[in-house]
Design an enzyme around this catalytic site. Structure first.
Site, short mmCIF file in Angstrom:
data_model
loop_
_atom_site.label_atom_id
_atom_site.label_comp_id
_atom_site.label_asym_id
_atom_site.label_seq_id
_atom_site.Cartn_x
_atom_site.Cartn_y
_atom_site.Cartn_z
N CYS A 63 0.85 -1.19 0.00
CA CYS A 63 0.00 0.00 0.00
C CYS A 63 0.89 1.23 0.00
O CYS A 63 1.90 1.27 0.71
CB CYS A 63 -0.89 -0.03 1.25
SG CYS A 63 -1.99 1.38 1.41
N HIS A 90 -10.19 1.29 1.68
CA HIS A 90 -9.72 2.61 2.14
C HIS A 90 -10.90 3.56 2.38
O HIS A 90 -10.84 4.41 3.26
CB HIS A 90 -8.78 3.25 1.12
CG HIS A 90 -7.37 2.77 1.21
ND1 HIS A 90 -6.63 2.87 2.37
CD2 HIS A 90 -6.55 2.22 0.28
CE1 HIS A 90 -5.41 2.37 2.14
NE2 HIS A 90 -5.34 1.98 0.89
N HIS A 124 -9.24 -3.59 -2.34
CA HIS A 124 -8.24 -2.90 -1.52
C HIS A 124 -8.58 -1.40 -1.45
O HIS A 124 -8.57 -0.80 -0.37
CB HIS A 124 -6.84 -3.12 -2.13
CG HIS A 124 -5.73 -2.40 -1.43
ND1 HIS A 124 -4.72 -3.08 -0.78
CD2 HIS A 124 -5.44 -1.08 -1.29
CE1 HIS A 124 -3.87 -2.18 -0.27
NE2 HIS A 124 -4.29 -0.96 -0.58
N GLU A 125 -8.90 -0.81 -2.62
CA GLU A 125 -9.20 0.63 -2.65
C GLU A 125 -10.53 0.94 -1.96
O GLU A 125 -10.62 1.93 -1.24
CB GLU A 125 -9.19 1.16 -4.08
CG GLU A 125 -7.84 1.02 -4.79
CD GLU A 125 -6.65 1.51 -3.98
OE1 GLU A 125 -6.77 2.53 -3.25
OE2 GLU A 125 -5.59 0.88 -4.05
#
Length: 187
Positions: free
Chosen positions: A114, A161, A157-158
Site C-alpha cells: 500500500c 480505504h 483494496h481501494e
C-alpha cells in the site's frame, strides 16, 4: 501534481474514517482530483517518470490516502503484455459499491502492499475472487463492472480505504500464511 509527499501514512486518522459519498453533479474539484489520481498512477508505473518524481509504483489510489475523506478511487492495472499494452482496468470511480461477490476467496501469493504503508507486512490478504460493482464516472453515468482475480483484489483494496480498513486488517494475526481450503492463490 500528486507526489508521494501528498500521500498520508498509516497511523493518520483519516485512513480509519468512513469516507463521505460525493454529490452529483460532481464539483469540478472532484473531477480534477480523480484526473490527478489517475495521472499519479500512470506516472508511478512509468519507470522514467517514477524515478524522476520519486514515486512508488501503484495500481490503485483512494482519496482518503490524500487526506480527502471522499468516496473516490482510481485504478490503473496494466496488462503486462508488451504486444497489447492497453490496461486491463483503468477507471476513476465515484461512490463505488460492491453489489455482489463470489463465495470463493482469493489472495495474492506475494501479499499486498500500500502506498500509505512504508513497511513490508507479510501474510495472505484474503478477499473475494470475483466481484460485481457499481460506480459513477466523472460524467455522472452509472457503471457496472464484473471483475475477477487481480483486478477484483485491487478494487477491494481501494474500497477498503473508503471504509477505514487497511489491507493488513485482513491478515490472520496468529498465522499470517494460513488459508482455508479452496482459496485461490494468484501468482
Amino acid at each position: 501534481m500528486i507526489t508521494m509527499k501528498d500521500i498520508i501514512r498509516e497511523g493518520h486518522p483519516t485512513l480509519r474514517k468512513v469516507a463521505e459519498e460525493v454529490a452529483f453533479p460532481l464539483a469540478q474539484k472532484d473531477i480534477e482530483l480523480g484526473e490527478e489520481m489517475m495521472t499519479f498512477l500512470k506516472n508511478s508505473q512509468d519507470p522514467e517518470k517514477a524515478e524522476e518524481l520519486q514515486l512508488r509504483g501503484g495500481v490503485g489510489l483512494a482519496a482518503p490516502q490524500l487526506d480527502i475523506s471522499k468516496r473516490i478511487i482510481a485504478v490503473h492495472v496494466p496488462s503486462g503484455d508488451l504486444e497489447n499494452p492497453e490496461p486491463v482496468l483503468s477507471a476513476v470511480m465515484y461512490n463505488p459499491k460492491i453489489i455482489s461477490h463470489s463465495v470463493q476467496d482469493a489472495c495474492l501469493s506475494d501479499g499486498e502492499g500500500c502506498l500509505s504503508v512504508d513497511r513490508e507486512v507479510p501474510g495472505y490478504v484474503v478477499r473475494h475472487s470475483r466481484i460485481t460493482l457499481t460506480y459513477y464516472d466523472a460524467a455522472g453515468e452509472k457503471q457496472k463492472k464484473r471483475l475477477k482475480n487481480y483486478e477484483a483484489i485491487v478494487v477491494q483494496h481501494e474500497i477498503d480505504h473508503l471504509n477505514g480498513i487497511m489491507f493488513y486488517d485482513h491478515i490472520n494475526a496468529d498465522n499470517p500464511y494460513s488459508l482455508k481450503d479452496g482459496v485461490l492463490v494468484i501468482e
